[in-house]
Design a protein around this motif. Structure first.
Motif, short mmCIF file in Angstrom:
data_model
loop_
_atom_site.label_atom_id
_atom_site.label_comp_id
_atom_site.label_asym_id
_atom_site.label_seq_id
_atom_site.Cartn_x
_atom_site.Cartn_y
_atom_site.Cartn_z
N TYR A 70 38.50 38.83 43.84
CA TYR A 70 37.90 40.04 43.28
C TYR A 70 38.29 40.21 41.82
O TYR A 70 37.45 40.43 40.95
CB TYR A 70 38.35 41.27 44.09
CG TYR A 70 37.53 42.50 43.78
CD1 TYR A 70 36.50 42.89 44.63
CD2 TYR A 70 37.78 43.27 42.65
CE1 TYR A 70 35.73 44.01 44.35
CE2 TYR A 70 37.03 44.39 42.36
CZ TYR A 70 36.00 44.76 43.23
OH TYR A 70 35.25 45.87 42.93
N LYS A 71 39.60 40.05 41.54
CA LYS A 71 40.08 40.20 40.16
C LYS A 71 39.49 39.14 39.25
O LYS A 71 39.18 39.40 38.10
CB LYS A 71 41.60 40.13 40.13
CG LYS A 71 42.26 41.39 40.65
CD LYS A 71 43.77 41.28 40.60
CE LYS A 71 44.44 42.50 41.21
NZ LYS A 71 45.86 42.26 41.49
N GLN B 26 35.53 40.17 38.92
CA GLN B 26 35.25 41.45 38.28
C GLN B 26 36.17 41.75 37.09
O GLN B 26 35.89 42.64 36.30
CB GLN B 26 35.38 42.61 39.28
CG GLN B 26 34.29 42.68 40.34
CD GLN B 26 32.96 43.14 39.80
OE1 GLN B 26 32.50 42.65 38.78
NE2 GLN B 26 32.30 44.07 40.48
N GLY B 27 37.28 41.03 37.01
CA GLY B 27 38.21 41.27 35.92
C GLY B 27 39.02 42.54 36.07
O GLY B 27 39.65 42.99 35.12
N GLU B 28 38.99 43.13 37.25
CA GLU B 28 39.79 44.34 37.48
C GLU B 28 40.09 44.48 38.97
O GLU B 28 39.48 43.82 39.79
CB GLU B 28 39.06 45.59 36.99
CG GLU B 28 37.69 45.73 37.62
CD GLU B 28 36.92 46.93 37.11
OE1 GLU B 28 37.21 47.37 35.99
OE2 GLU B 28 36.05 47.41 37.85
N SER B 29 41.03 45.35 39.28
CA SER B 29 41.39 45.54 40.67
C SER B 29 40.32 46.34 41.39
O SER B 29 39.67 47.20 40.78
CB SER B 29 42.73 46.29 40.78
OG SER B 29 43.75 45.49 40.25
#
Lengths: 114, 182
Positions: free
Chosen positions: B44-45, B48-51
């Motif tokens: 996911y990180k 999407q580059g984020e939590s």
């Protein structure tokens, strides 16, 4: 002389072009994602398999008829009246979602006698 | 669960990536793949580059019955049912493909999508559980999302007979009256 012998030459040429464009697009969609192509095309899986298997030579031969090979997918008045009243509905209170009405009715109809 | 086949694992990762790109919550991924929580979190990180967002998923069927969400949900569910009837797909793949088609259709009408892939997934689960179903409108014969046990003998959809306040908000999602279903 030729104009008398083939008065519809221009028309036939246009039909050929539409047929060919349709078949090429259909084949492209079926190969990219069959499930979504069936939804977009409104054809059965059997027909889709046939189109998928066509060779370029076969495509050309099928396209070169004096009939269009694709036809209107919806023939009931409700869909047509929803499609044509869309712009009218947009200006009234029901707003933008009214445009989805035709889409909902269309998505609910399986074509090809399924 | 440990995955034995590398091919199957790769397919599951592809599926998870597709879902993450569409904006799915982590709970959807956990439920639809056999990948471990840790791997999903990393995936996911990476994508999407984020939590991922925390918190519980919406669990009520009522959202799907409010006016505008009902229209969006009905469009998605009709497409989903179409795909299901015409091709043999695994449920989650059908959800992904139907959701993509839904997004396309809504954008073609220049409308902001209101249904998220997580909601779409919930909707299918509600249908599986028999809590929600599609009912034909007596006027336009379009099929719309309703509660399974509503009295729907002379059901008319929210587009044929919009509620009085429909469309008056400035694009803000409001709790509008449910369409009359009795």
């Amino acid at each position: 002389m030729t104009a008398v012998a083939f008065p519809n030459e221009q028309l036939l040429e246009e039909i050929r072009e539409v047929n060919l464009a349709y078949l090429v697009l259909a084949q492209h969609m079926i190969r990219a994602d069959k499930a979504q192509a069936l939804y977009r095309l409104g054809v059965s899986e059997e027909v889709a398999s046939v189109i998928d298997q066509l060779t370029p030579a076969q495509l050309m031969r099928i396209a070169g008829a004096n009939q269009l090979i694709c036809r209107f997918r919806f023939d009931d008045d409700m869909v047509w009246s929803l499609l044509t009243s869309h712009s009218k509905a947009k200006s009234t209170g029901t707003g933008a979602v009214a445009g989805l009405h035709a889409n909902i009715v269309m998505a609910g109809q399986l074509t090809d006698g399924q | 669960m440990r995955i034995k086949s590398i091919v199957s694992e790769s397919r599951q990762i592809q599926r998870a990536i597709a879902l993450i790109k569409l904006g799915a919550r982590l709970q959807v991924l956990e439920s639809e793949t056999d990948l471990s929580y840790e791997r999903l979190l990393r995936l996911y990180k990476e994508v999407q580059g984020e939590s991922p967002a925390r918190g519980m998923l919406p669990f009520s069927t009522d959202w799907f019955m409010t006016w505008q969400p009902n229209i969006h949900s009905s469009l998605f569910l009709n497409i989903y049912e179409y795909l299901n009837k015409t091709t043999a797909l695994e449920e989650i793949d059908a959800i992904i493909k139907a959701f993509e088609l839904y997004l396309e259709q809504v954008k073609a009408q220049e409308i902001e999508p209101m249904l998220s892939v997580t909601r779409a997934w919930r909707l299918v689960k509600f249908v599986d559980a028999g809590m929600v179903t599609l009912t034909s409108c007596g006027k336009c014969s379009g099929k719309f999302v309703t509660h399974t046990y509503d009295l729907t003998a002379d059901y008319v959809c929210g587009l044929c007979e919009p509620p009085a306040r429909a469309g008056k908000g400035k694009g803000i999602v409001r709790k509008l009256e449910e369409p009359v279903t009795h």
